[in-house]
Scaffold this motif. Sequence first.
Motif, PDB file in Angstrom:
ATOM      1  N   PRO A  69       4.090   1.491  -5.693  1.00  0.00           N
ATOM      2  CA  PRO A  69       3.146   0.806  -4.806  1.00  0.00           C
ATOM      3  C   PRO A  69       2.417  -0.313  -5.557  1.00  0.00           C
ATOM      4  N   ALA A  70       2.122  -1.376  -4.855  1.00  0.00           N
ATOM      5  CA  ALA A  70       1.372  -2.480  -5.452  1.00  0.00           C
ATOM      6  C   ALA A  70       0.369  -2.992  -4.424  1.00  0.00           C
ATOM      7  N   HIS A  71      -0.815  -3.360  -4.898  1.00  0.00           N
ATOM      8  CA  HIS A  71      -1.866  -3.886  -4.028  1.00  0.00           C
ATOM      9  C   HIS A  71      -2.121  -5.341  -4.373  1.00  0.00           C
ATOM     10  N   PHE A  72      -2.301  -6.162  -3.331  1.00  0.00           N
ATOM     11  CA  PHE A  72      -2.575  -7.588  -3.495  1.00  0.00           C
ATOM     12  C   PHE A  72      -3.758  -7.973  -2.614  1.00  0.00           C
ATOM     13  N   MET A  97       3.948 -12.173  -4.851  1.00  0.00           N
ATOM     14  CA  MET A  97       4.300 -10.746  -4.865  1.00  0.00           C
ATOM     15  C   MET A  97       5.626 -10.542  -5.585  1.00  0.00           C
ATOM     16  N   ALA A  98       6.599 -11.405  -5.321  1.00  0.00           N
ATOM     17  CA  ALA A  98       7.907 -11.298  -5.965  1.00  0.00           C
ATOM     18  C   ALA A  98       7.783 -11.488  -7.475  1.00  0.00           C
ATOM     19  N   ARG A  99       6.950 -12.436  -7.902  1.00  0.00           N
ATOM     20  CA  ARG A  99       6.731 -12.636  -9.344  1.00  0.00           C
ATOM     21  C   ARG A  99       6.138 -11.378  -9.976  1.00  0.00           C
ATOM     22  N   HIS A 100       5.211 -10.748  -9.275  1.00  0.00           N
ATOM     23  CA  HIS A 100       4.614  -9.512  -9.791  1.00  0.00           C
ATOM     24  C   HIS A 100       5.690  -8.428  -9.931  1.00  0.00           C
ATOM     25  N   THR A 115      -8.072 -10.465   2.714  1.00  0.00           N
ATOM     26  CA  THR A 115      -6.783  -9.828   2.985  1.00  0.00           C
ATOM     27  C   THR A 115      -6.543  -8.732   1.968  1.00  0.00           C
ATOM     28  N   SER A 116      -6.019  -7.622   2.446  1.00  0.00           N
ATOM     29  CA  SER A 116      -5.572  -6.532   1.592  1.00  0.00           C
ATOM     30  C   SER A 116      -4.124  -6.267   1.965  1.00  0.00           C
ATOM     31  N   ALA A 117      -3.235  -6.399   1.000  1.00  0.00           N
ATOM     32  CA  ALA A 117      -1.809  -6.199   1.264  1.00  0.00           C
ATOM     33  C   ALA A 117      -1.271  -5.113   0.340  1.00  0.00           C
ATOM     34  N   TRP A 118      -0.560  -4.167   0.940  1.00  0.00           N
ATOM     35  CA  TRP A 118       0.060  -3.082   0.184  1.00  0.00           C
ATOM     36  C   TRP A 118       1.568  -3.202   0.317  1.00  0.00           C
ATOM     37  N   LEU A 119       2.247  -3.112  -0.807  1.00  0.00           N
ATOM     38  CA  LEU A 119       3.695  -3.191  -0.842  1.00  0.00           C
ATOM     39  C   LEU A 119       4.213  -1.909  -1.490  1.00  0.00           C
ATOM     40  N   LEU A 120       5.254  -1.333  -0.929  1.00  0.00           N
ATOM     41  CA  LEU A 120       5.857  -0.145  -1.524  1.00  0.00           C
ATOM     42  C   LEU A 120       7.344  -0.401  -1.673  1.00  0.00           C
ATOM     43  N   LEU A 121       7.808  -0.357  -2.900  1.00  0.00           N
ATOM     44  CA  LEU A 121       9.212  -0.528  -3.244  1.00  0.00           C
ATOM     45  C   LEU A 121       9.732   0.865  -3.583  1.00  0.00           C
ATOM     46  N   ALA A 122      10.880   1.237  -3.031  1.00  0.00           N
ATOM     47  CA  ALA A 122      11.372   2.595  -3.239  1.00  0.00           C
ATOM     48  C   ALA A 122      12.891   2.618  -3.396  1.00  0.00           C
ATOM     49  N   CYS A 123      13.358   3.694  -4.044  1.00  0.00           N
ATOM     50  CA  CYS A 123      14.791   3.886  -4.261  1.00  0.00           C
ATOM     51  C   CYS A 123      15.111   5.371  -4.147  1.00  0.00           C
TER      52      CYS A 123
END
Length: 104
Positions: A43-46, A54-57, A91-99
């Motif tokens: 998970p990542a918060h922006f 976000m992609a750079r992060h 703005t609060s943005a949450w991203l979740l990358l999963a596998c």
Amino acid sequence: STLGPALHSYELEAQCGATLGAPEFKLAVKRCTPTGHTFRGYPAHFTHARPAAMARHLATAAGAAGVLQCKAPRARLALRLRTFAYPDGVTSAWLLLACSAALE
């Protein structure tokens, strides 16, 4: 989607300090992950909604690398993003990358 409620829970925890929905998320992940497979999530918060930033992060974050570099045959990748708009342009943005992948 299994990942969506987790993002809402992360935002509630950030706003209220209360952890909500964690047991339900764990149960949902167990139900969606086949026997003999493993699940990894990052998970990542922006505080913005700029996809390039976000992609750079994700490209430089060690935790994201564990998900992005999954080389297991037939690995399933997922990306979920949820933004929350607040007054005064906050703005609060949450991203979740999963596998999900077979155990090696």
